[in-house]
Scaffold this active site. Structure first.
Site, PDB file in Angstrom:
ATOM      1  CG  ASP A  34      27.242 -15.658  54.973  1.00  0.00           C
ATOM      2  OD1 ASP A  34      27.768 -16.284  55.922  1.00  0.00           O
ATOM      3  OD2 ASP A  34      27.285 -16.049  53.799  1.00  0.00           O
ATOM      4  CD  GLU A  36      27.636 -19.492  53.816  1.00  0.00           C
ATOM      5  OE1 GLU A  36      28.874 -19.682  53.830  1.00  0.00           O
ATOM      6  OE2 GLU A  36      27.004 -19.284  52.765  1.00  0.00           O
ATOM      7  NE  ARG A  86       8.419 -34.336  68.778  1.00  0.00           N
ATOM      8  CZ  ARG A  86       8.393 -33.296  69.597  1.00  0.00           C
ATOM      9  NH1 ARG A  86       7.445 -33.196  70.499  1.00  0.00           N
ATOM     10  NH2 ARG A  86       9.310 -32.359  69.518  1.00  0.00           N
ATOM     11  CG  ASP A 158       0.573 -41.095  74.776  1.00  0.00           C
ATOM     12  OD1 ASP A 158       1.298 -42.105  74.715  1.00  0.00           O
ATOM     13  OD2 ASP A 158       0.915 -39.982  74.333  1.00  0.00           O
ATOM     14  CE  LYS A 181      -4.887 -35.347  76.472  1.00  0.00           C
ATOM     15  NZ  LYS A 181      -4.515 -34.660  75.276  1.00  0.00           N
TER      16      LYS A 181
HETATM   17  C1  R5P Z   1       4.763 -37.176  71.612  1.00  0.00           C
HETATM   18  O1  R5P Z   1       4.309 -38.004  70.875  1.00  0.00           O
HETATM   19  C2  R5P Z   1       5.927 -37.352  72.532  1.00  0.00           C
HETATM   20  O2  R5P Z   1       6.105 -38.670  72.914  1.00  0.00           O
HETATM   21  C3  R5P Z   1       5.745 -36.490  73.757  1.00  0.00           C
HETATM   22  O3  R5P Z   1       4.649 -36.992  74.504  1.00  0.00           O
HETATM   23  C4  R5P Z   1       5.468 -35.079  73.395  1.00  0.00           C
HETATM   24  O4  R5P Z   1       6.429 -34.617  72.506  1.00  0.00           O
HETATM   25  C5  R5P Z   1       5.437 -34.194  74.630  1.00  0.00           C
HETATM   26  O5  R5P Z   1       5.116 -32.920  74.220  1.00  0.00           O
HETATM   27  P1  R5P Z   1       4.878 -31.735  75.239  1.00  0.00           P
HETATM   28  O6  R5P Z   1       5.997 -31.766  76.251  1.00  0.00           O
HETATM   29  O7  R5P Z   1       4.918 -30.517  74.362  1.00  0.00           O
HETATM   30  O8  R5P Z   1       3.542 -31.949  75.882  1.00  0.00           O
END
Ligand code: R5P
Length: 282
Positions: A34, A36, A86, A158, A181
């Protein structure tokens, strides 16, 4: 002390066993009709180091089964890539705090937990046993050093990931900045280093996770437009979902560098020594 591993973390777990000068336990994994999961471990020790990244939901279940199979209060859990980290708050009503739910189940049957570059260390508070996060940022920096690039520019995607990028850059004393950005119109966004110029430089975009690769692929195209000579991507956890590696290569990335917290062809550094060190020091 012996090491035991989920199916998809076998290489890293074996390296950890070597670094700890001990052995890895043989495990047979299979499934019931199944679907598992079933597993049967070879000869266990009273103190087991259980190693498994949550690369998918199957790995999560295997970790829970391994913890139960090892059945000792001296079990120590190592989750090199902790998925669900996340979703660390309720962004919308009705959502779970997923990492809290995962932390609750991992906090039973083990004496402590070690993670590597978890998305945000704040979430360690959700574990009810001692939890420690360690970083391989300097190992990524050491690898970049071997690439022999001329004064590379280390960029985080970022400002949130800038501290990580700074740790990587500190290894070679390299320039470091983060991408910013700017919305040019309803549909157009520009990404460029906040303070430095990418023109004529080897740029390495570093992040904790590369998932879809979307952020880095978009940034790469823009960095080439701004005159960058070459662009690389480096991360701890190469999640690389849904064609991410090909997307990065198609965007002009020269190479992708990741660690073996998730075992990939692009895993060029190992977290094993850091894990072994963290397990043997308090
Ligand atoms: C987000 O806060 C993480 O630090 C990564 O920047 C993010 O998971 C990257 O995502 P992707 O590869 O989908 O752009």
């Amino acid at each position: 002390m012996k090491v035991i591993s989920t199916e998809k973390s076998q290489v890293l777990a074996t390296r950890v066993a070597h670094a700890l000068k001990t052995t890895i336990v043989d495990v047979n994994y299979s499934r019931f009709p199944d679907g598992e999961h079933y597993l049967r471990a070879g000869e266990l020790d009273d103190e087991m180091i259980i190693v498994g990244s949550v690369v998918d939901n199957d790995a999560l279940v295997q970790l829970l089964l391994l913890i139960d199979a090892c059945d000792s209060s001296k079990n120590r859990l190592v989750v090199p890539y902790m998925a669900y980290a996340r979703q660390d708050k309720r962004f919308h009503p009705g959502e779970p705090i997923s990492i809290r739910a995962v932390a609750h189940v991992f906090s039973h049957g083990v004496s402590d937990i070690t993670t590597i570059n978890i998305h945000d260390k704040e979430v360690l508070k959700y574990f009810s046993v001692p939890a420690k996060d360690i970083s391989v940022a300097r190992d990524l920096g050491a690898y970049i050093k071997t690439m022999d690039l001329d004064k590379p520019l280390i960029l985080s995607p970022d400002d949130g990931a800038l501290a990580f990028a700074e740790q990587v850059a500190s290894v070679g004393g390299w320039d470091v900045d983060h991408l910013e950005k700017t919305r040019l119109s309803g549909v157009e966004v520009k990404m460029a280093p906040k303070q430095l110029c990418a023109r004529g430089r080897s740029v390495i975009i570093v992040d904790d996770i590369i998932s879809t690769g979307g952020t880095i692929a978009t940034a790469t195209g823009m960095l080439y437009n701004q005159g960058a000579d070459e662009v690389y991507a480096a991360c701890v956890h190469g999640v690389l979902t849904g064609g991410a590696y090909a997307r990065l290569m198609a965007s002009g990335i020269r190479d992708v560098i990741s660690s073996d917290t998730i075992e990939r062809a692009c895993s060029k550094i190992s977290a094993a020594d850091r894990i072994a060190h963290a397990l043997t020091t308090h």
